[in-house]
Design a protein around this motif. Structure first.
Motif, mmCIF file in Angstrom:
data_model
loop_
_atom_site.group_PDB
_atom_site.id
_atom_site.type_symbol
_atom_site.label_atom_id
_atom_site.label_comp_id
_atom_site.label_asym_id
_atom_site.label_seq_id
_atom_site.Cartn_x
_atom_site.Cartn_y
_atom_site.Cartn_z
ATOM 1 N N UNK A 88 0.708 -1.205 -0.116
ATOM 2 C CA UNK A 88 0.062 0.040 -0.028
ATOM 3 C C UNK A 88 0.964 1.244 -0.124
ATOM 4 N N UNK A 89 1.814 1.355 0.882
ATOM 5 C CA UNK A 89 2.615 2.563 1.108
ATOM 6 C C UNK A 89 3.306 2.787 -0.278
ATOM 7 N N UNK A 90 3.988 1.749 -0.860
ATOM 8 C CA UNK A 90 4.881 2.088 -2.162
ATOM 9 C C UNK A 90 3.931 2.329 -3.167
ATOM 10 N N UNK A 91 2.880 1.537 -3.394
ATOM 11 C CA UNK A 91 1.977 2.007 -4.404
ATOM 12 C C UNK A 91 1.356 3.488 -4.287
ATOM 13 N N UNK A 92 1.215 3.580 -3.012
ATOM 14 C CA UNK A 92 0.586 5.122 -2.922
ATOM 15 C C UNK A 92 1.564 6.002 -3.261
ATOM 16 N N UNK A 93 2.955 6.086 -2.948
ATOM 17 C CA UNK A 93 3.884 7.067 -3.296
ATOM 18 C C UNK A 93 4.201 6.964 -4.652
ATOM 19 N N UNK A 94 4.154 5.475 -5.245
ATOM 20 C CA UNK A 94 4.260 5.523 -6.595
ATOM 21 C C UNK A 94 3.220 6.413 -7.556
ATOM 22 N N UNK A 95 2.070 6.059 -7.103
ATOM 23 C CA UNK A 95 1.192 6.820 -7.616
ATOM 24 C C UNK A 95 1.063 8.303 -7.659
ATOM 25 N N UNK A 96 1.606 8.815 -6.359
ATOM 26 C CA UNK A 96 1.613 10.160 -6.475
ATOM 27 C C UNK A 96 2.737 10.651 -7.259
ATOM 28 N N UNK A 97 3.963 10.069 -7.450
ATOM 29 C CA UNK A 97 4.840 10.246 -8.145
ATOM 30 C C UNK A 97 4.618 10.336 -9.591
ATOM 31 N N UNK A 99 1.572 10.732 -10.763
ATOM 32 C CA UNK A 99 0.636 12.049 -10.970
ATOM 33 C C UNK A 99 1.172 13.146 -11.026
ATOM 34 N N UNK A 100 2.137 13.469 -10.072
ATOM 35 C CA UNK A 100 2.890 14.614 -9.948
ATOM 36 C C UNK A 100 3.690 14.793 -11.434
ATOM 37 N N UNK A 101 4.226 13.828 -12.042
ATOM 38 C CA UNK A 101 5.047 13.723 -13.083
ATOM 39 C C UNK A 101 3.968 13.985 -14.589
ATOM 40 N N UNK A 102 2.700 13.686 -14.433
ATOM 41 C CA UNK A 102 1.674 14.046 -15.288
ATOM 42 C C UNK A 102 1.616 15.581 -15.605
ATOM 43 N N UNK A 103 1.497 16.042 -14.254
ATOM 44 C CA UNK A 103 1.094 17.561 -14.223
ATOM 45 C C UNK A 103 2.687 18.316 -14.362
ATOM 46 N N UNK A 104 3.544 17.603 -14.914
ATOM 47 C CA UNK A 104 4.978 18.140 -14.963
ATOM 48 C C UNK A 104 5.630 18.650 -13.705
ATOM 49 N N UNK A 105 5.453 17.908 -12.703
ATOM 50 C CA UNK A 105 6.289 18.203 -11.610
ATOM 51 C C UNK A 105 7.153 17.031 -11.008
ATOM 52 N N UNK A 106 8.244 17.277 -11.699
ATOM 53 C CA UNK A 106 9.132 15.834 -11.622
ATOM 54 C C UNK A 106 9.817 15.951 -10.063
ATOM 55 N N UNK A 107 8.958 15.296 -9.248
ATOM 56 C CA UNK A 107 9.426 15.637 -7.932
ATOM 57 C C UNK A 107 10.236 14.161 -7.662
ATOM 58 N N UNK A 108 11.404 14.094 -6.902
ATOM 59 C CA UNK A 108 12.190 12.987 -6.515
ATOM 60 C C UNK A 108 11.425 12.064 -5.738
ATOM 61 N N UNK A 109 11.367 10.885 -5.864
ATOM 62 C CA UNK A 109 10.813 9.751 -5.181
ATOM 63 C C UNK A 109 11.163 9.940 -3.705
ATOM 64 N N UNK A 110 12.268 10.330 -3.399
ATOM 65 C CA UNK A 110 12.704 10.520 -2.083
ATOM 66 C C UNK A 110 11.856 11.403 -1.241
ATOM 67 N N UNK A 111 11.745 12.667 -1.894
ATOM 68 C CA UNK A 111 10.898 13.647 -1.409
ATOM 69 C C UNK A 111 9.452 13.456 -1.021
ATOM 70 N N UNK A 112 9.029 12.845 -2.108
ATOM 71 C CA UNK A 112 7.591 12.283 -1.769
ATOM 72 C C UNK A 112 7.679 11.143 -0.715
#
Lengths: 746, 505
Positions: A88-97, A99-112
């Motif tokens: 659950x946790x990893x998938x959640x952050x993976x999905x957030x990652x 989604x953010x990429x889709x809206x052109x916010x390439x945030x590092x997975x570590x910060x997520x």
């Protein structure tokens, strides 16, 4: 000025939204101490694994993640990681990652990952608000949200960087409970299905889902026992159980547990019971009460007995897995210590010390019973849930420190109900006086609550001296309100203090104070891990005690033998045995496991008490559990029964690999104090034949040893070493005129 | 001509073949090796030359310095003259041999020995044991590949050749041939050999045998070699000391004393006039004495010791067995003989022989492991297939799951291919293909290749309908769905109609 109803309503909404947003803001910002003080870094141990798994998920596909066979841990067994974790946790952050990429916010997975827990704490506050609103009213809900937002009991596991399952699990716990209450109240299959959906998310996220799996059936069971069975319960429970169980079985790690393990049997049993109750209810409506009592009642008892006997029979025959050891230790706190040292050795599995309750919840802990008492006064169906929750939660929190976390929400809810009731009564400064006897307000009917609405009594006319009473009442109210405002202020202060001082250390970096008061960071862990990453072959295998497995995997990116996922007790015991045996015994173990480097944590130089020598007895105990003939705990104590590392240390202790690795070169030449154990280490040089020191960090906190290869000439490493150091050198002819003790060639 | 030079050069390079192989994934090395074979540019030469270059540059400066500063250092005229043509024709990067002598050694006596060894010892540097500037190492690297120690008459070999220096040299891959005599056995060699499990008899001990043709002093024994793998010389006439050996499996006895012989202290015997002719307790008796021993380190460095000086021209002329024996021993020590090496190691799924050396396999798959073994043939000066029937591998995770004897399934021009196919056990984990081929006298081969064995992925199981047993459950599930649908239909429509009918009635 008279405000229209709609204006009041929109002001109400505006206030509510802004208050909730403020609470979420406070919840997030109070969790940022660690990022501000140190840096944006993953904390502690388990989060490092979650982080590594998240990286794997982001870099590979979900499908690969699901079938991930991790050959960098548990060498050489490997770990079927994809099937043995809660994704659950990893998938959640993976999905957030994503989604953010889709809206052109390439945030590092570590910060997520770092910011995951604070973000979800805001959601938890909202979920708690919803839950408490169902219990009393929205003002209580807002209070509860504020409490859960900053209660240290929850912050302890959700500061920024604490990227652990609990980070999202508490939100899921509260939202599942809220949807359950909603389903129960409305008897709605829709809400039951929503509850099942959140339950599924919870199962995917945290092993603590079993708490829900037992809480909801228990709630239903208590309701049935109280004779409160109705069709709403039937609909809600049946929907939740059927959907939730099927959904939960989709998680590979859970699999068939819901129908095979004892922990889940209560839910199944209550499911059956609800069907029976529904049937009985139907019969009841068809026959006379007397007939009903004798026939149905009796057959019910019979059926339950048969079901229970079947359960016991299946458990004995092994179809249903018996309770796991971790579960036994919930009932008998001494059980783990005797039977499963691996569980007892974990500090968060220790029974809670009583100051911890106050430390983690401050004044809420004494408001908690008051809230439960107030709930008892009304005792609607959903109130029973809170009562059951508080009883179970209190018990479990008392047994295990980490379960403090599950208790905290109900403490916040109850305390919020208590304070909100208090404010309802004492916060009413309107000229109208109220009846003397009203201490417990009558709750508004559901769905009609308005915060701050005054509960009125009809007996006003009977009061005699209104003015005097009003003044007196004003003083009393003022005193109560002011003192509670003071308490609330203290609470906020306490929470901030605890968060900033106790719960914001990443524990990867240690902070200390210099004599002049400035902060000094001790970064030995990362120094050592970085050394490993840079100086060892990529497939080097590192042996360490399991505490550091995840960190080595996450930071040094090297293969480990054991890690914090303690799934194989024997493998851990093997490492324990290698650590607690002499070099001659340990070396073959190291060779068999292809160990290249050994890592030990040594705090004696720095005074860091969480080091391996202090954990050493656990290694001995765990090894003793598997090899009782070879490792004996008694041998590691002095004859007087003391745990000594100085010149009084026992032979087994001094010969153990762990002792040698810890104190190698430490006190050579002169005596030196071990600052953790306050003992003087004798200056006798420690001889290491099978290992050589590879690296020691700045403060001696982490020491790395390289395992020597077999001797080129086929000698044992001890004689090889003594030849190299010249100890075996004999002088003169005499040395050769005597025959050496060879095993002669055939 | 150029080709020939290359070929010559291949010999010592080939000796390092094992090292080269470890430098990278096999398929990277192997393919160019095979393709470029005709061009005589093997990757071995590439890698090795680079490595050598580094060494040789150090060596060159060193030797020049020695030459300038130490007048005692000898480039023995005869040798240099004898080998001048050869040395000139050879590239400067070659097996460098240091011959350690002292001022009493007359190397002219050994000219036949050197003639025999000339094709093995490429650059020979003769060094006086007293030479203070001599060092086995240059900046931590070996300055020589091989050292031949003649029996010096000095007691100590000096700081450059202590037992620990010799051991370090050996551990770094240097080869050592040591000849001692009963009168002259330097302690450093004795200590060094002691570590290997060779216990040389003390000074002034010699091997005698009162039976057979053993000369006037009963100390000239005619022996046959015991190890036909290294040498099959017959009638080696030996006089000298002997050693007894430990059970170290890395030892290779070359000569064994006859069962009627013994080693005793002749000096004591001579000095002790009262008991002249009788002697004290013998040091070793019977076939426990070994006059010549070989030893191979785990790193395949070779050491041989001969306890008597049997290689002078005189001896050679008189006893051809001696000549043959010493020739074989030098060949062995200078790794021109009994050198085997894996040309490649491969593992692949039995079903897909083209996809090689995958990092991860699945449980219960059939897997093929193959190794190509090649041997250096010093006569042909080329690599030839190595034929054996006892090559085994273990498939190990903590303990061996398989121990299989490989079968020869083919040969390439240079190597014999051994392979086996087996089913991966139903156990996931990191497994090791452990090729552990250690035969006395031959290069040790110990190659560990790791492969991860994963579990069956979620979609690699057969689908439920493919399993006959599941049909019962599938049927029941489908039946429930249909029954439910029918129930709803009946409940909604049939019941209503009935009720309406009843109502109407």
């Amino acid at each position: 000025m008279q405000l229209s109803a709609s204006t009041v309503k929109s002001i109400n909404l505006l206030l509510k939204v802004s208050i909730l947003l403020t609470i979420a803001g406070a919840a997030v910002s109070s969790r940022l101490f660690s990022v501000i003080r140190f840096e944006s870094i993953i904390h502690e141990f388990d989060p490092w694994f979650n982080f590594r798994a998240s990286k794997y998920l982001v870099n590979n596909s979900y499908y690969k993640f699901l079938n991930w066979f991790d050959d960098k841990t548990w060498y050489p067994l490997g770990r079927v990681t994809g099937g043995t974790l809660y994704p659950g946790l990893m998938v959640t952050s993976g999905v957030i990652h994503k989604l953010l990429r889709m809206v052109a916010l390439p945030i590092d997975i570590r910060n997520i990952c770092v910011m995951m827990a604070p973000a979800f704490s805001g959601l938890t506050a909202y979920a708690t608000y919803l839950f408490t609103s169902e219990m009393k009213d929205q003002s209580a809900g807002l209070l509860a949200a504020a409490f859960i937002g900053i209660a240290p009991g929850y912050i302890s596991r959700s500061v920024a960087g604490s990227y652990d399952n609990e980070a999202i699990a508490i939100f899921l716990l509260m939202i599942t409970f809220y949807t359950w209450i909603k389903a129960l109240k409305m008897g709605s299959a829709f809400w039951g299905a929503v509850c099942a959906a959140f339950y599924f998310y919870m199962v995917a996220a945290w092993g603590g889902y079993v708490f829900i799996t037992n809480m909801i059936p228990l709630h239903v069971f208590v309701l049935i026992l109280m004779g409160r069975y109705n069709d709403r319960i039937y609909v809600a429970y049946s929907t939740w159980y059927a959907l939730g169980t099927l959904a939960s079985m989709q998680i590979p790690f859970v699999g068939f547990l819901p129908i095979r393990s004892s922990e889940h049997m209560a839910a199944l049993g209550v499911f059956g019971l609800v069907q029976l109750a529904a049937f009985a209810n139907y019969i009841k409506s068809q026959v006379t009460p007397k007939q009903f009592k004798y026939t149905v009642g009796l057959s019910l008892v019979g059926l339950i007995a048969i079901a229970f006997a079947g359960l016991v029979g299946l458990t004995v025959s092994g179809v249903i897995a018996p309770w796991t050891g971790r579960f036994y230790s919930l009932w008998d706190t001494g059980y783990a210590k005797i039977h499963i040292p691996i569980i007892a050795s974990v500090s968060e599995h220790q029974p809670t010390a009583w100051p911890a309750f106050f430390f983690d919840t401050q004044m809420l802990i004494w408001l908690f019973p008051a809230g439960v008492y107030l709930i008892f006064q009304e005792l609607r169906d959903e109130h029973i849930f809170v009562i059951v929750y508080s009883i179970l939660g209190s018990y479990f929190a008392g047994v295990m420190v980490r379960l403090m976390l599950t208790l905290t929400p109900v403490i916040c809810v109850s305390a919020a109900i208590a304070i909100s009731t208090l404010l309802d009564v004492y916060g009413d400064f309107s000229t109208k006086t109220k009846g003397d006897t009203v201490l417990v307000p009558k709750y508004q009917p559901l769905g009609h609550e308005k915060p701050g609405e005054v509960v009125e009594d009809d007996e006003d006319d009977e009061t005699v001296d209104k003015a005097a009473k009003f003044t007196l009442g004003l003083v009393a109210k003022g005193a109560v309100i002011v003192s509670f405002l003071f308490y609330l202020g203290m609470f906020v202060y306490h929470c901030t203090w605890v968060t900033s001082n106790a719960y914001s250390s990443p524990s990867v970096v240690l902070a200390s104070r210099m004599p002049d008061g400035s902060q000094h960071l001790i970064d030995d862990y990362r120094e050592a891990y970085y050394w490993l990453r840079m100086n060892t072959p990529e497939d080097a295998r590192i042996m360490s005690w399991w505490d550091y497995g995840y960190q080595i995997g996450g930071m040094a990116d090297r293969t480990t033998l054991v890690d914090n996922n303690t799934w194989n007790n024997t493998h851990i015991a093997t490492v324990g045995k290698a650590m607690s045996s002499s070099e001659e015994v340990a070396y073959p173990i190291l060779r068999q496991h292809d160990v290249d480097y050994v890592l030990v944590i040594f705090g004696g130089h720095l005074g860091y008490s969480g080091d391996d020598i202090n954990k050493f007895l656990w290694m001995v105990r765990i090894a003793e559990g598997i090899w009782p003939d070879e490792i004996k705990e008694r041998n590691y104590f002095t004859p007087a029964g003391e745990y000594k590392v100085d010149d009084k240390a026992s032979e087994a202790m001094k010969n153990s690999l762990m002792y040698k690795m810890s104190y190698y070169r430490f006190a050579e030449g002169t005596q030196k104090p071990d600052r953790v154990r306050n003992q003087w280490i004798p200056p006798t040089p420690i001889e290491l034949n099978t290992l050589e020191e590879a690296y020691t960090t700045e403060n001696w906190l982490v020491r790395l040893y390289k395992v020597k290869d077999l001797d080129n000439l086929g000698r044992d490493l001890k004689s090889a070493k003594s030849f190299d150091t010249g100890k075996a050198k004999k002088k003169g002819k005499a040395a050769y005129s005597e025959k050496r003790a060879f095993e002669l060639r055939e | 001509m150029a080709n020939n030079e290359r070929r010559k050069k291949n010999a010592p390079m080939g000796k390092r073949i094992g090292h080269v192989i470890r430098r990278g994934p096999f398929h990277q090395i192997i393919r160019p090796f095979r393709q470029n074979r005709n061009l005589q540019v093997s990757p071995f030469s590439r890698v090795w030359t680079r490595f050598e270059f580094h060494l040789s540059s150090g060596h060159d400066t060193n030797s020049t310095a020695l030459h300038n500063t130490s007048p005692t250092m000898l480039f023995v005229r005869t040798l240099v003259l004898a080998m001048a043509g050869l040395v000139a024709a050879k590239p400067p990067v070659e097996a460098r041999t240091a011959v350690i002598v002292d001022k009493n050694t007359d190397l002219a006596q050994y000219s036949q020995f050197f003639d025999d060894a000339e094709h093995l010892l490429d650059t020979v540097t003769v060094i006086d044991v007293k030479d203070k500037s001599f060092d086995l190492f240059t900046y931590g690297y070996q300055a020589y590949d091989m050292v031949i120690l003649f029996p010096p008459q000095v007691k100590s070999l000096g700081p450059a050749l202590t037992s620990r220096k010799l051991l370090e040299f050996f551990n770094k891959g240097g080869h050592i041939l040591s000849i001692t005599s009963p009168e002259h056995t330097p302690e450093s060699i004795r200590d060094f050999a002691q570590e290997m499990g060779i216990s040389m008899a003390p000074k002034f001990h010699k091997l005698v045998d009162h039976f057979g043709e053993t000369g006037p002093n009963h100390d000239s024994l005619t022996l046959d070699t015991v190890n036909s793998v290294i040498s099959s010389a017959e009638n080696v006439v030996y006089s000298g000391s002997a050693a007894y050996l430990s059970n170290n499996p890395q030892l290779v006895p070359l000569l064994t004393a006859p069962s009627t012989s013994y080693v005793y202290d002749y000096k004591e015997d001579e000095e002790d006039e009262e008991n002249a002719g009788t002697m004290g307790t013998p040091w070793i008796t019977g076939s426990q004495g070994f006059p010549a021993v070989g030893f191979q380190g785990k790193n395949n460095a070779r050491f041989a010791w001969v306890g008597g000086d049997i290689m002078t021209n005189e001896q050679y002329t008189a006893h051809p067995g001696n000549r043959q024996f010493m020739k074989d021993v030098v060949e062995w020590v200078s790794v021109a003989k009994n050198v085997i090496s894996p040309e490649y190691i491969r593992h692949n799924l039995a079903a897909t022989p083209d996809v090689l050396n995958e990092k991860i396999y699945k449980v219960n798959e059939d897997i093929t492991y193959s190794v190509a073994l090649t041997e250096w043939d010093n006569v042909k000066e080329d690599w030839v297939p190595f034929i054996a029937d006892d090559v085994q591998i273990e498939f190990t995770m903590l303990n061996p799951y398989y121990r299989l004897t490989l079968e020869q399934t083919g040969t390439t021009n240079f190597s014999a291919i051994y392979s086996t196919t087996f089913k991966i056990p139903d156990q996931h984990g990191v497994f090791t293909f452990n090729l552990d081929y250690k035969r006395p006298g031959y290069t040790f081969i110990e190659e560990k290749t790791r492969a991860t064995i994963r579990h069956t992925a979620n979609d690699e199981w057969p689908r439920s309908w493919e399993i006959t047993n599941s049909w019962v459950y599938l049927t029941s599930a489908v039946m429930v769905v249909i029954a439910w649908f029918l129930f709803v239909v009946f409940y909604l429509f049939v019941g209503k109609a009935d009720k309406e009918a009843v109502h109407k009635q």
